[in-house]
Design a protein around this motif. Structure first.
Motif, PDB file in Angstrom:
ATOM      1  N   THR A   1       0.847  -1.195   0.000  1.00  0.00           N
ATOM      2  CA  THR A   1       0.000   0.000   0.000  1.00  0.00           C
ATOM      3  C   THR A   1       0.879   1.239   0.000  1.00  0.00           C
ATOM      4  OG1 THR A   1      -0.081   0.276   2.404  1.00  0.00           O
ATOM      5  CG2 THR A   1      -1.673  -1.251   1.418  1.00  0.00           C
ATOM      6  N   GLY A   2       0.311   2.336  -0.411  1.00  0.00           N
ATOM      7  CA  GLY A   2       1.007   3.603  -0.263  1.00  0.00           C
ATOM      8  C   GLY A   2       0.866   4.102   1.169  1.00  0.00           C
ATOM      9  N   GLY A   3       1.333   5.305   1.403  1.00  0.00           N
ATOM     10  CA  GLY A   3       1.185   5.891   2.728  1.00  0.00           C
ATOM     11  C   GLY A   3       2.480   6.464   3.256  1.00  0.00           C
ATOM     12  N   VAL A   4       2.396   6.985   4.457  1.00  0.00           N
ATOM     13  CA  VAL A   4       3.539   7.580   5.145  1.00  0.00           C
ATOM     14  C   VAL A   4       4.050   6.584   6.170  1.00  0.00           C
ATOM     15  CG1 VAL A   4       4.290   9.488   6.613  1.00  0.00           C
ATOM     16  CG2 VAL A   4       2.598   9.895   4.809  1.00  0.00           C
ATOM     17  N   ALA A   5       5.344   6.323   6.162  1.00  0.00           N
ATOM     18  CA  ALA A   5       5.929   5.311   7.054  1.00  0.00           C
ATOM     19  C   ALA A   5       5.946   5.800   8.492  1.00  0.00           C
ATOM     20  CB  ALA A   5       7.339   4.966   6.599  1.00  0.00           C
ATOM     21  N   ARG A   6       5.504   4.935   9.386  1.00  0.00           N
ATOM     22  CA  ARG A   6       5.570   5.215  10.824  1.00  0.00           C
ATOM     23  C   ARG A   6       6.777   4.478  11.396  1.00  0.00           C
ATOM     24  NH1 ARG A   6       3.084   3.431  15.854  1.00  0.00           N
ATOM     25  NH2 ARG A   6       3.083   5.254  17.221  1.00  0.00           N
ATOM     26  N   PRO A   7       7.793   5.197  11.874  1.00  0.00           N
ATOM     27  CA  PRO A   7       9.066   4.557  12.274  1.00  0.00           C
ATOM     28  C   PRO A   7       8.924   3.489  13.348  1.00  0.00           C
ATOM     29  CG  PRO A   7       9.318   6.946  12.110  1.00  0.00           C
ATOM     30  CD  PRO A   7       7.853   6.662  11.998  1.00  0.00           C
ATOM     31  N   GLN A   8       7.979   3.670  14.280  1.00  0.00           N
ATOM     32  CA  GLN A   8       7.858   2.710  15.377  1.00  0.00           C
ATOM     33  C   GLN A   8       7.459   1.321  14.898  1.00  0.00           C
ATOM     34  OE1 GLN A   8       6.694   5.760  15.407  1.00  0.00           O
ATOM     35  NE2 GLN A   8       7.174   6.773  17.345  1.00  0.00           N
ATOM     36  N   SER A   9       6.642   1.244  13.842  1.00  0.00           N
ATOM     37  CA  SER A   9       6.100  -0.046  13.439  1.00  0.00           C
ATOM     38  C   SER A   9       6.433  -0.446  12.008  1.00  0.00           C
ATOM     39  CB  SER A   9       4.566  -0.019  13.572  1.00  0.00           C
ATOM     40  OG  SER A   9       4.011   0.951  12.692  1.00  0.00           O
ATOM     41  N   TYR A  10       7.068   0.464  11.256  1.00  0.00           N
ATOM     42  CA  TYR A  10       7.339   0.250   9.829  1.00  0.00           C
ATOM     43  C   TYR A  10       6.051   0.158   9.007  1.00  0.00           C
ATOM     44  CZ  TYR A  10      11.913  -1.149  11.729  1.00  0.00           C
ATOM     45  OH  TYR A  10      13.104  -1.196  12.416  1.00  0.00           O
ATOM     46  N   GLU A  11       4.921   0.542   9.568  1.00  0.00           N
ATOM     47  CA  GLU A  11       3.666   0.496   8.831  1.00  0.00           C
ATOM     48  C   GLU A  11       3.440   1.792   8.061  1.00  0.00           C
ATOM     49  OE1 GLU A  11       0.015  -1.374  10.229  1.00  0.00           O
ATOM     50  OE2 GLU A  11       1.005  -1.739  12.139  1.00  0.00           O
ATOM     51  N   LEU A  12       2.891   1.652   6.851  1.00  0.00           N
ATOM     52  CA  LEU A  12       2.479   2.799   6.055  1.00  0.00           C
ATOM     53  C   LEU A  12       1.055   3.166   6.450  1.00  0.00           C
ATOM     54  CD1 LEU A  12       3.811   1.525   2.620  1.00  0.00           C
ATOM     55  CD2 LEU A  12       4.842   3.302   4.044  1.00  0.00           C
ATOM     56  N   ILE A  13       0.836   4.420   6.754  1.00  0.00           N
ATOM     57  CA  ILE A  13      -0.475   4.859   7.215  1.00  0.00           C
ATOM     58  C   ILE A  13      -0.911   6.086   6.417  1.00  0.00           C
ATOM     59  CG2 ILE A  13      -0.109   3.946   9.533  1.00  0.00           C
ATOM     60  CD1 ILE A  13       0.444   6.806  10.477  1.00  0.00           C
ATOM     61  N   GLY A  14      -2.155   6.478   6.586  1.00  0.00           N
ATOM     62  CA  GLY A  14      -2.659   7.691   5.955  1.00  0.00           C
ATOM     63  C   GLY A  14      -3.484   7.411   4.713  1.00  0.00           C
ATOM     64  N   PRO A  15      -4.066   8.450   4.137  1.00  0.00           N
ATOM     65  CA  PRO A  15      -5.023   8.304   3.033  1.00  0.00           C
ATOM     66  C   PRO A  15      -4.421   7.741   1.751  1.00  0.00           C
ATOM     67  CG  PRO A  15      -4.518  10.623   3.441  1.00  0.00           C
ATOM     68  CD  PRO A  15      -3.957   9.855   4.586  1.00  0.00           C
ATOM     69  N   LEU A  16      -3.119   7.863   1.545  1.00  0.00           N
ATOM     70  CA  LEU A  16      -2.518   7.319   0.333  1.00  0.00           C
ATOM     71  C   LEU A  16      -2.683   5.802   0.264  1.00  0.00           C
ATOM     72  CD1 LEU A  16       0.780   9.408   0.147  1.00  0.00           C
ATOM     73  CD2 LEU A  16      -1.242   9.641  -1.295  1.00  0.00           C
ATOM     74  N   GLY A  17      -2.657   5.147   1.422  1.00  0.00           N
ATOM     75  CA  GLY A  17      -2.818   3.698   1.451  1.00  0.00           C
ATOM     76  C   GLY A  17      -4.245   3.250   1.184  1.00  0.00           C
TER      77      GLY A  17
END
Length: 264
Positions: free
Chosen positions: A152-168
């Motif tokens: 998915t797209g999104g902005v990477a969250r350093p704590q979890s390596y998860e991409l989050i936000g509306p792009l995803g």
């Protein structure tokens, strides 16, 4: 506790701090079978990474809601998470589309899927399609020729390596998933599945909503725990894979809500 190496000790220090909010050098040195000088050096190192705040006799967590970076979450309950990962991976059929969010237990599911013997006997055929918002999982699966990987797209969250936000969400809105494996920060028979961070909860909620079947993978320490942001209600879940440390009373409460519980 038997003597541990430095990496394990740093993990243990952060996990203990997450549990207690405050730790003292002398007490922790005894628990970890290390010298007080060693523990002080470790705490200074972690303070330098802004993962804790040093005090005269030990350290305190930065905040009440203490979210450790993923790289420091791998030691505790490691055996349980590997068993959960292997058992959960067996629930995915060859040729299916699998959703995976981030976290240590979901990562073990990904590793088990990547090494499942029947998924290697494919030639050039795609054995499995994996949709994930977790960069670390994508990194491990990208080299597996039998896996078609969708990130998915999104902005990477350093704590979890998860991409989050509306792009995803734009990508997930276009996909249908056969089974989503959800790692969670808490799973409760009343409150449902939850995460500490609202951005993670939002993208994880969509991963679940796009799936025909939702499987929560959580070690027993997560059962009964609640976290800040709900991922989905318990009625939206189908299976819970956990370890044998899960109390039978908790298992019964989930089963009464229509969830199949697998203890490994």
């Amino acid at each position: 506790m038997s003597r541990v190496n430095r990496y394990e000790r740093l993990n243990a220090l952060l996990e203990l701090l997450a549990e207690r909010g405050r730790i003292e050098v002398d007490e922790i040195a005894e628990e970890l079978s290390a010298s007080a000088a060693t523990i002080r050096r470790d705490l200074d190192h972690l303070a330098g990474q802004q993962l804790l705040t040093r005090t005269r006799g030990g350290a305190v967590a930065h905040a009440v809601s203490y979210d450790l970076p993923l790289r420091y979450k791998s030691v505790r309950h490691a055996d349980e998470k590997q068993r959960i990962g292997a058992r959960a991976a067996a629930l995915a059929s060859r040729g299916s589309v699998v959703g995976l969010n981030g976290g240590t237990t979901a990562t073990e599911v990904a590793r088990a899927l990547a090494t499942r013997p029947d998924l290697h006997e494919t030639g050039s055929e795609t054995a499995l399609t994996v949709v994930t918002n977790a960069l670390n999982i994508a990194n491990e699966l990208a080299v597996r020729p039998q896996v078609k990987l969708v990130v998915t797209g999104g902005v990477a969250r350093p704590q979890s390596y998860e991409l989050i936000g509306p792009l995803g969400t734009k990508i997930l809105d276009e996909l249908t998933v056969d089974v989503t494996f959800l790692g969670v920060d808490g799973i409760d028979p009343v409150a449902g599945a939850a995460a500490h961070h609202e951005g993670e909860a939002s993208i994880n909620r969509l991963l679940a909503a796009r799936a025909r079947k939702v499987v929560v993978v959580a070690d027993s320490s997560k059962i009964g725990a609640r976290a800040f942001a709900r991922i989905c209600a318990v009625e939206e879940l189908n299976v819970l894979v956990t370890d044998v440390g899960a109390a039978m009373e908790d298992v019964r409460r989930f089963e009464e809500r229509g969830i199949e519980v697998i203890r490994v």
